[in-house]
Design a protein around this motif. Structure first.
Motif, PDB file in Angstrom:
ATOM      1  N   THR A 278       4.210   2.532  -3.079  1.00 30.36           N
ATOM      2  CA  THR A 278       2.758   2.642  -2.938  1.00 30.36           C
ATOM      3  C   THR A 278       2.234   1.612  -1.941  1.00 30.36           C
ATOM      4  O   THR A 278       2.657   0.447  -1.948  1.00 30.36           O
ATOM      5  CB  THR A 278       2.078   2.438  -4.298  1.00 30.36           C
ATOM      6  OG1 THR A 278       2.577   3.430  -5.202  1.00 30.36           O
ATOM      7  CG2 THR A 278       0.574   2.561  -4.191  1.00 30.36           C
ATOM      8  N   TRP A 279       1.296   2.031  -1.096  1.00 31.94           N
ATOM      9  CA  TRP A 279       0.764   1.132  -0.071  1.00 31.94           C
ATOM     10  C   TRP A 279      -0.738   1.361   0.095  1.00 31.94           C
ATOM     11  O   TRP A 279      -1.290   2.344  -0.390  1.00 31.94           O
ATOM     12  CB  TRP A 279       1.485   1.308   1.266  1.00 31.94           C
ATOM     13  CG  TRP A 279       1.480   2.719   1.790  1.00 31.94           C
ATOM     14  CD1 TRP A 279       2.346   3.714   1.462  1.00 31.94           C
ATOM     15  CD2 TRP A 279       0.553   3.277   2.719  1.00 31.94           C
ATOM     16  NE1 TRP A 279       2.015   4.872   2.123  1.00 31.94           N
ATOM     17  CE2 TRP A 279       0.918   4.625   2.906  1.00 31.94           C
ATOM     18  CE3 TRP A 279      -0.545   2.772   3.414  1.00 31.94           C
ATOM     19  CZ2 TRP A 279       0.223   5.480   3.764  1.00 31.94           C
ATOM     20  CZ3 TRP A 279      -1.244   3.610   4.275  1.00 31.94           C
ATOM     21  CH2 TRP A 279      -0.853   4.946   4.444  1.00 31.94           C
ATOM     22  N   PHE A 280      -1.398   0.431   0.797  1.00 32.28           N
ATOM     23  CA  PHE A 280      -2.852   0.507   0.971  1.00 32.28           C
ATOM     24  C   PHE A 280      -3.245  -0.201   2.256  1.00 32.28           C
ATOM     25  O   PHE A 280      -2.641  -1.194   2.652  1.00 32.28           O
ATOM     26  CB  PHE A 280      -3.573  -0.163  -0.210  1.00 32.28           C
ATOM     27  CG  PHE A 280      -5.074  -0.124  -0.106  1.00 32.28           C
ATOM     28  CD1 PHE A 280      -5.786   0.984  -0.524  1.00 32.28           C
ATOM     29  CD2 PHE A 280      -5.771  -1.203   0.421  1.00 32.28           C
ATOM     30  CE1 PHE A 280      -7.167   1.030  -0.423  1.00 32.28           C
ATOM     31  CE2 PHE A 280      -7.158  -1.173   0.521  1.00 32.28           C
ATOM     32  CZ  PHE A 280      -7.860  -0.043   0.093  1.00 32.28           C
ATOM     33  N   GLY A 281      -4.283   0.316   2.899  1.00 34.46           N
ATOM     34  CA  GLY A 281      -4.792  -0.320   4.107  1.00 34.46           C
ATOM     35  C   GLY A 281      -6.049   0.376   4.598  1.00 34.46           C
ATOM     36  O   GLY A 281      -6.786   0.986   3.830  1.00 34.46           O
ATOM     37  N   PRO A 288     -10.724   3.273   4.101  1.00 32.85           N
ATOM     38  CA  PRO A 288      -9.535   2.891   3.329  1.00 32.85           C
ATOM     39  C   PRO A 288      -8.575   4.059   3.176  1.00 32.85           C
ATOM     40  O   PRO A 288      -8.965   5.235   3.154  1.00 32.85           O
ATOM     41  CB  PRO A 288     -10.112   2.461   1.973  1.00 32.85           C
ATOM     42  CG  PRO A 288     -11.419   3.174   1.872  1.00 32.85           C
ATOM     43  CD  PRO A 288     -11.944   3.302   3.266  1.00 32.85           C
ATOM     44  N   VAL A 289      -7.295   3.709   3.045  1.00 30.47           N
ATOM     45  CA  VAL A 289      -6.241   4.704   2.834  1.00 30.47           C
ATOM     46  C   VAL A 289      -5.278   4.167   1.783  1.00 30.47           C
ATOM     47  O   VAL A 289      -4.881   3.003   1.819  1.00 30.47           O
ATOM     48  CB  VAL A 289      -5.506   5.045   4.145  1.00 30.47           C
ATOM     49  CG1 VAL A 289      -4.973   3.793   4.843  1.00 30.47           C
ATOM     50  CG2 VAL A 289      -4.363   6.025   3.882  1.00 30.47           C
ATOM     51  N   LEU A 290      -4.954   5.022   0.810  1.00 35.06           N
ATOM     52  CA  LEU A 290      -4.001   4.685  -0.248  1.00 35.06           C
ATOM     53  C   LEU A 290      -2.838   5.649  -0.158  1.00 35.06           C
ATOM     54  O   LEU A 290      -3.028   6.867  -0.182  1.00 35.06           O
ATOM     55  CB  LEU A 290      -4.671   4.804  -1.622  1.00 35.06           C
ATOM     56  CG  LEU A 290      -3.758   4.625  -2.846  1.00 35.06           C
ATOM     57  CD1 LEU A 290      -3.207   3.204  -2.923  1.00 35.06           C
ATOM     58  CD2 LEU A 290      -4.527   4.960  -4.138  1.00 35.06           C
ATOM     59  N   GLY A 291      -1.626   5.107  -0.038  1.00 34.95           N
ATOM     60  CA  GLY A 291      -0.432   5.931   0.041  1.00 34.95           C
ATOM     61  C   GLY A 291       0.292   5.973  -1.298  1.00 34.95           C
ATOM     62  O   GLY A 291       0.705   4.934  -1.819  1.00 34.95           O
ATOM     63  N   LEU A 292       0.406   7.174  -1.877  1.00 29.25           N
ATOM     64  CA  LEU A 292       1.094   7.356  -3.152  1.00 29.25           C
ATOM     65  C   LEU A 292       2.452   8.000  -2.944  1.00 29.25           C
ATOM     66  O   LEU A 292       2.647   8.780  -2.004  1.00 29.25           O
ATOM     67  CB  LEU A 292       0.255   8.247  -4.081  1.00 29.25           C
ATOM     68  CG  LEU A 292      -1.116   7.712  -4.490  1.00 29.25           C
ATOM     69  CD1 LEU A 292      -1.857   8.753  -5.325  1.00 29.25           C
ATOM     70  CD2 LEU A 292      -0.985   6.403  -5.252  1.00 29.25           C
ATOM     71  N   PRO A 293       3.415   7.699  -3.841  1.00 31.47           N
ATOM     72  CA  PRO A 293       4.721   8.359  -3.752  1.00 31.47           C
ATOM     73  C   PRO A 293       4.581   9.861  -4.008  1.00 31.47           C
ATOM     74  O   PRO A 293       3.585  10.336  -4.569  1.00 31.47           O
ATOM     75  CB  PRO A 293       5.534   7.684  -4.862  1.00 31.47           C
ATOM     76  CG  PRO A 293       4.773   6.460  -5.231  1.00 31.47           C
ATOM     77  CD  PRO A 293       3.344   6.741  -4.943  1.00 31.47           C
ATOM     78  N   PHE A 306      -3.967   2.340  -9.440  1.00 33.93           N
ATOM     79  CA  PHE A 306      -4.552   1.921  -8.165  1.00 33.93           C
ATOM     80  C   PHE A 306      -5.668   2.844  -7.656  1.00 33.93           C
ATOM     81  O   PHE A 306      -6.684   2.350  -7.171  1.00 33.93           O
ATOM     82  CB  PHE A 306      -3.452   1.793  -7.113  1.00 33.93           C
ATOM     83  CG  PHE A 306      -2.297   0.942  -7.572  1.00 33.93           C
ATOM     84  CD1 PHE A 306      -2.466  -0.416  -7.805  1.00 33.93           C
ATOM     85  CD2 PHE A 306      -1.054   1.498  -7.828  1.00 33.93           C
ATOM     86  CE1 PHE A 306      -1.420  -1.209  -8.281  1.00 33.93           C
ATOM     87  CE2 PHE A 306       0.007   0.725  -8.281  1.00 33.93           C
ATOM     88  CZ  PHE A 306      -0.181  -0.635  -8.515  1.00 33.93           C
ATOM     89  N   LEU A 307      -5.494   4.166  -7.767  1.00 34.63           N
ATOM     90  CA  LEU A 307      -6.543   5.061  -7.275  1.00 34.63           C
ATOM     91  C   LEU A 307      -7.799   4.951  -8.124  1.00 34.63           C
ATOM     92  O   LEU A 307      -8.920   4.913  -7.593  1.00 34.63           O
ATOM     93  CB  LEU A 307      -6.030   6.504  -7.240  1.00 34.63           C
ATOM     94  CG  LEU A 307      -7.038   7.573  -6.808  1.00 34.63           C
ATOM     95  CD1 LEU A 307      -7.665   7.233  -5.456  1.00 34.63           C
ATOM     96  CD2 LEU A 307      -6.367   8.940  -6.764  1.00 34.63           C
TER      97      LEU A 307
END
Length: 396
Positions: A278-281, A288-293, A306-307
């Protein structure tokens, strides 16, 4: 480089957010919305002394057993209070009606007998007054609802009772959902031997709605930088959530593609299981962008961790992990180096850990109604031990 804990990662995410703006929302459309401004009473509620029961409005001095009182009028809800109640007099009154002048109590109809234009009172020992006093619920200028509260039917009723037709709420976050992976097809589409159905996108769309957001489905992107960037630019949104392509394999192209378009990351992995990638930036334009598996259990557990807080932050809501204590029904082995959230069933305060915690198993995820949090390097636990569980949004 050591990865941040879930709490550290969440803190970085929330610090990087700016709450969205506000808008006026009609009460009938306000369920689930978050107040941006407080609701204050503009008058007393009730605005007059009101009867709590059907009966007879009388003076306390006349409310004695066996008294025969002359009936001089009637008071019904929404109408004038009727005649003045003088000595030896009574007014027929109905629930919610204004108490007539001179009266200070109500004798319920079950404790009185009417004969023509006279009412005879029965035994009134210890009988209450059955009067709802003016301002008994709230007074003019009382603060009724604070900014940051999520509205529900009860809170909407309170705003309505204060005379509000609209409330000022934070804008609902529009969440662009980008699902990647050459192996994915949408549910209902024809699937080849090497395809799997996309379980994450519809599940996360439902999750986002429960958190007060609006899911915007972006075109599914193949595992190329050009396809990913084209999908990301296809529609407007306040927050981008990517599903899959979050790891470091040759076909995990989401982060490289977005970095090539000036995205800046503040979290590039988290010491959590499931969901380490999981990542965020922020995108190049600051959104904002949230990366989920891509595995469904990983995606939904990390959505909870996190979301949900990110969506709360965009709506100006303070977020706290909803942990409660429960008792294990079975033994648990020692935990590894990452904080672990295990899918479990909780019933009457007892916790049954589901057998297979593989992050790809949708059946296990669907059967669970809670998560057990285990801290890094936690020792083995025997049945009967106390653990901390969270009841996630997706299990309610």
């Amino acid at each position: 480089m050591s990865l941040p804990t879930p709490a550290e990662a969440r803190s970085r995410m929330l610090q990087a957010l700016t709450p969205l703006g506000a808008e006026e929302v009609p009460l009938e459309a306000a369920d689930g919305r978050v107040l941006a401004e407080p609701v204050t009473a503009i008058r007393d509620q009730p605005p007059y002394d009101a009867s709590a029961m059907d009966g007879w409005a009388v003076r306390t001095v006349d409310a004695v057993s066996g008294a025969a009182l002359s009936i001089v009028g009637e008071s019904a809800a929404g109408h004038d209070a009727g005649a003045h109640v003088g000595p030896g007099e009574a007014v027929r009154i109905f629930t919610g009606a204004a108490l007539p002048p001179g009266a200070d109590r109500v004798v319920i109809q079950e404790q009185a007998r009417r004969t023509g234009m006279t009412v005879v009172l029965d035994d009134l020992a210890d009988a209450p007054a059955y009067v709802r006093p003016r301002g008994g619920d709230f007074r003019a200028q009382d603060g009724l609802l604070e900014a940051g509260l999520r509205l529900n039917p009860w809170r909407i009723a309170l705003a309505a009772s204060a005379g509000r037709a609209t409330v000022t709420c934070t804008s609902r976050p529009r969440v662009g959902l980008l699902s990647t992976g050459d192996e994915l097809v949408a549910p209902g589409e024809a699937a080849g031997d090497r395809h799997i159905y996309d379980a994450c996108t519809p599940a996360l769309a439902a999750f986002i709605a429960r958190c007060g957001g609006l899911a915007v489905a972006l075109p599914r992107a193949r595992d190329t930088d050009a396809a990913i960037l084209e999908a990301v630019a296809s529609q407007p949104y306040d927050l981008l959530v990517t599903i899959g392509g979050a790891s470091v394999g040759d076909h995990d192209r989401v982060k490289p593609a977005l970095k090539s378009a000036a995205a800046q990351l503040v979290v590039e992995g988290i010491a959590v299981r499931p969901g380490k990638p999981t990542w965020f930036g922020h995108l190049g334009d600051g959104r904002p962008v949230l990366g989920l598996p891509g595995n469904p259990a990983s995606a939904l557990v990390c959505a909870e961790l996190f979301l949900a807080p990110v969506l709360a932050g965009l709506q100006g809501i303070a977020w706290a992990e909803p942990l409660e204590a429960a008792i294990l029904d079975t033994d648990l082995p020692a935990n590894g180096p990452r904080e672990h959230y295990m899918r479990v069933l909780v019933s009457e305060g007892r916790v049954r850990v589901l057998n297979d915690q593989d992050s790809s198993l949708v059946t296990v995820m669907a059967a669970a109604n809670a998560l057990v949090r285990r801290l890094p390097h936690a020792p083995p636990l025997a049945a009967g031990a106390k653990v901390h569980v969270t009841r996630p949004i997706w299990a309610t």
